[in-house]
Design an enzyme around this catalytic site. Structure first.
Site, mmCIF file in Angstrom:
data_model
loop_
_atom_site.group_PDB
_atom_site.id
_atom_site.type_symbol
_atom_site.label_atom_id
_atom_site.label_comp_id
_atom_site.label_asym_id
_atom_site.label_seq_id
_atom_site.Cartn_x
_atom_site.Cartn_y
_atom_site.Cartn_z
ATOM 1 N N ASP A 1 -1.986 6.135 6.237
ATOM 2 C CA ASP A 1 -2.863 5.731 6.099
ATOM 3 C C ASP A 1 -3.435 4.830 7.542
ATOM 4 O O ASP A 1 -2.374 3.420 7.042
ATOM 5 C CB ASP A 1 -2.234 5.196 4.324
ATOM 6 C CG ASP A 1 -3.392 3.735 4.175
ATOM 7 O OD1 ASP A 1 -4.422 3.630 5.044
ATOM 8 O OD2 ASP A 1 -3.222 3.058 2.871
ATOM 9 N N LYS B 1 -12.145 -2.477 7.560
ATOM 10 C CA LYS B 1 -11.593 -3.008 8.030
ATOM 11 C C LYS B 1 -12.284 -3.544 9.733
ATOM 12 O O LYS B 1 -12.412 -4.222 9.767
ATOM 13 C CB LYS B 1 -9.845 -2.892 8.332
ATOM 14 C CG LYS B 1 -9.090 -3.069 7.143
ATOM 15 C CD LYS B 1 -8.965 -3.288 6.350
ATOM 16 C CE LYS B 1 -8.328 -3.094 5.094
ATOM 17 N NZ LYS B 1 -7.649 -3.976 3.825
ATOM 18 N N TRP C 1 0.434 -0.920 -0.167
ATOM 19 C CA TRP C 1 -0.178 -0.094 0.470
ATOM 20 C C TRP C 1 0.830 0.985 0.072
ATOM 21 O O TRP C 1 0.591 2.474 -0.203
ATOM 22 C CB TRP C 1 -1.008 0.126 1.137
ATOM 23 C CG TRP C 1 -2.302 -1.070 0.641
ATOM 24 C CD1 TRP C 1 -2.100 -2.487 1.824
ATOM 25 C CD2 TRP C 1 -2.812 -1.861 0.258
ATOM 26 N NE1 TRP C 1 -2.658 -3.224 1.592
ATOM 27 C CE2 TRP C 1 -3.926 -2.573 0.071
ATOM 28 C CE3 TRP C 1 -3.052 -0.568 -1.325
ATOM 29 C CZ2 TRP C 1 -4.939 -3.119 -0.708
ATOM 30 C CZ3 TRP C 1 -4.366 -1.093 -1.742
ATOM 31 C CH2 TRP C 1 -5.294 -2.280 -1.986
#
Length: 360
Positions: free
Chosen positions: A172, A196, A102
Site C-alpha cells: 500500500d 497524496k 493503515w
C-alpha cells in the site's frame, strides 16, 4: 488571493502548474468545446487522456510489460478488500506486516475473506519503529505478504524493499507513491490512493503482475476483479474521469522535473531540512526511530502541549496550513509530498524557529 503552503496529509497539495493547466482547460479541453468532466469516458477524447496518463505512469515507474496498470475507484481502503479477494482465490493465507494505522486496517479487512496472519508488528513501540526483517514470521505458503511502505499517521517509512523470497509482495504505497524510484519487479501488487502525490481523491492506481490475476474468490465483486478491470481498460463502469485527467497532468509535471530520481533528491533535501532543525532543537521532538523516518510525513511534538493551539493559529496566520497531527498521535504533522516546494519547508522551519524563540 495568495496560496498557502498546504501541509495536509491528504487530500494534499497539487503542483501549481497542474492546477493552472486544469484551470485553462476547464471549459474547453483542446478544442473539444467541453470540459473533461463532461466527456463520455468511451469517447475518443477521454480515451486519449486515459491512455496518455497510463503511458506516462508506466514510463515514470518503468513498469514491465507483464504488469497491468489499473485506475480504480474505492480508494486504497477498497484495496484492503481487493487484494485478498483477488489473491486468496485458491489460498486463504495472507501475511501482514503492521507498522501503523493503515496496516492495522488492512489486516482487519482481510479477516473477512481469508486467514490473515500478522507476520510482524511494531505496535509495542507505538509504531515508532519497523521490526527487523529477521524477526518476521512469514509463511512459506502464504498467498502474499502485505506491508505499508509509508505510514502517513505515524511517519514511519521503509527505505528499502523487503526481501520475502517467492511470496508475492503487496504494498500500500498511497503516501509515498511516485516520491522515489521503485523496482516494480520486486512486487506482486502495488496500490495507491491518488490524493497524496498523484492527483485528487477519487481514483486509485493498482499495478498488478499479470499471473496474479484471473483467480479471484467466487464472491469477488466485478468492480474489484483485477482481470475484469484489466480486460476493460479500467472502464467496467464510468471511471473517475476528472481525477484520471489530473493524474495525467501530474505525471507530465513529474517528467518535467526530471522523473523520480530527481524528485527523490528534492524530497530527501526537504526532509533533511526539517528533521535537522527538529533534532537541533530542545523545543521540538520527533518520536520516530531516525533510521525509519518518513520523507513524506513528519510528525513532531512541542515541549508543552498547552502551546499547540497557539502554534496552529499563528502558523495559519503565517500561511502554513493544516499542520495539526492526527488525533491518534497528537502534536503536529507536516506532510511534504512532491508538490510541496522547498520554499514551503524553509518557511515552516523559519516559523518554528521564531515560535521557539518567543515560547521556548
Amino acid at each position: 488571493m495568495s496560496r498557502v503552503y498546504n501541509f495536509s496529509a491528504g487530500p494534499a497539495a497539487l503542483p501549481r502548474e497542474v492546477l493552472e493547466q486544469a484551470q485553462a482547460e476547464m471549459l474547453d479541453w483542446q478544442g473539444t468545446g467541453m470540459s473533461v468532466m463532461e466527456m463520455s469516458h468511451r469517447g475518443k477524447a477521454f480515451v486519449s487522456i486515459a491512455e496518455d496518463a497510463t503511458t506516462r505512469l508506466r514510463r515514470l515507474l518503468g513498469v514491465p510489460d507483464n504488469y497491468s496498470v489499473l485506475f480504480l475507484q474505492g480508494g486504497a481502503a477498497g484495496q484492503f478488500a481487493g487484494v485478498p479477494l483477488n489473491l486468496m482465490g485458491s489460498n486463504p493465507r495472507g501475511d501482514y506486516v503492521v507498522t501503523g494505522n493503515w496496516g492495522k486496517k488492512a489486516i482487519k479487512e482481510a479477516g473477512k475473506y481469508g486467514d490473515p496472519h500478522k507476520a510482524a508488528s511494531a505496535e509495542d513501540t507505538n509504531f515508532t519503529t519497523i521490526p527487523a526483517r529477521d524477526s518476521w514470521d512469514v509463511r512459506d505458503d502464504a498467498a502474499f505478504l502485505h506491508y505499508t511502505p509509508n505510514e502517513t499517521i505515524q511517519g514511519v517509512e521503509f527505505h528499502d524493499t523487503p526481501d520475502v523470497g517467492d511470496v508475492p509482495l503487496v504494498a500500500d504505497m498511497s503516501s509515498n507513491f511516485l516520491s522515489r524510484p521503485v523496482d516494480i519487479e520486486k512486487f506482486g501488487v502495488i496500490y495507491a490512493g491518488a490524493q497524496k502525490n498523484a492527483g485528487p481523491a477519487g481514483i486509485t492506481m493498482v499495478i498488478v503482475r499479470n499471473d496474479l490475476m484471473g483467480k479471484p474468490q467466487s464472491g469477488c465483486p466485478m468492480i474489484l476483479d483485477y482481470q475484469q478491470q484489466a480486460d476493460a481498460d479500467s472502464m467496467l463502469n464510468t471511471p473517475s474521469c476528472y481525477a484520471w485527467y489530473i493524474c495525467g497532468l501530474t505525471f507530465a509535471w513529474l517528467e518535467k522535473q526530471g522523473g523520480l530520481d530527481a524528485i527523490e533528491t528534492i524530497n530527501k533535501r526537504k526532509a533533511a531540512k526539517l528533521y535537522d532543525f527538529i533534532d537541533a532543537s530542545d523545543f521540538y521532538t520527533n518520536p520516530v526511530d531516525p533510521a525509519v523516518r518518513s520523507r513524506m510525513n513528519v510528525p513532531f511534538l512541542l515541549a508543552d502541549d498547552a502551546l499547540n493551539a497557539d502554534f496552529l493559529t499563528k502558523a495559519e496566520e503565517a500561511g502554513l496550513s493544516t499542520l495539526k497531527g492526527h488525533r491518534s498521535v497528537g502534536g503536529m504533522r507536516a506532510s511534504i509530498y512532491n508538490a510541496m516546494p522547498e520554499a514551503g519547508v524553509d518557511a515552516l522551519v523559519d516559523f518554528m524557529a521564531d515560535f521557539e524563540k518567543t515560547h521556548g
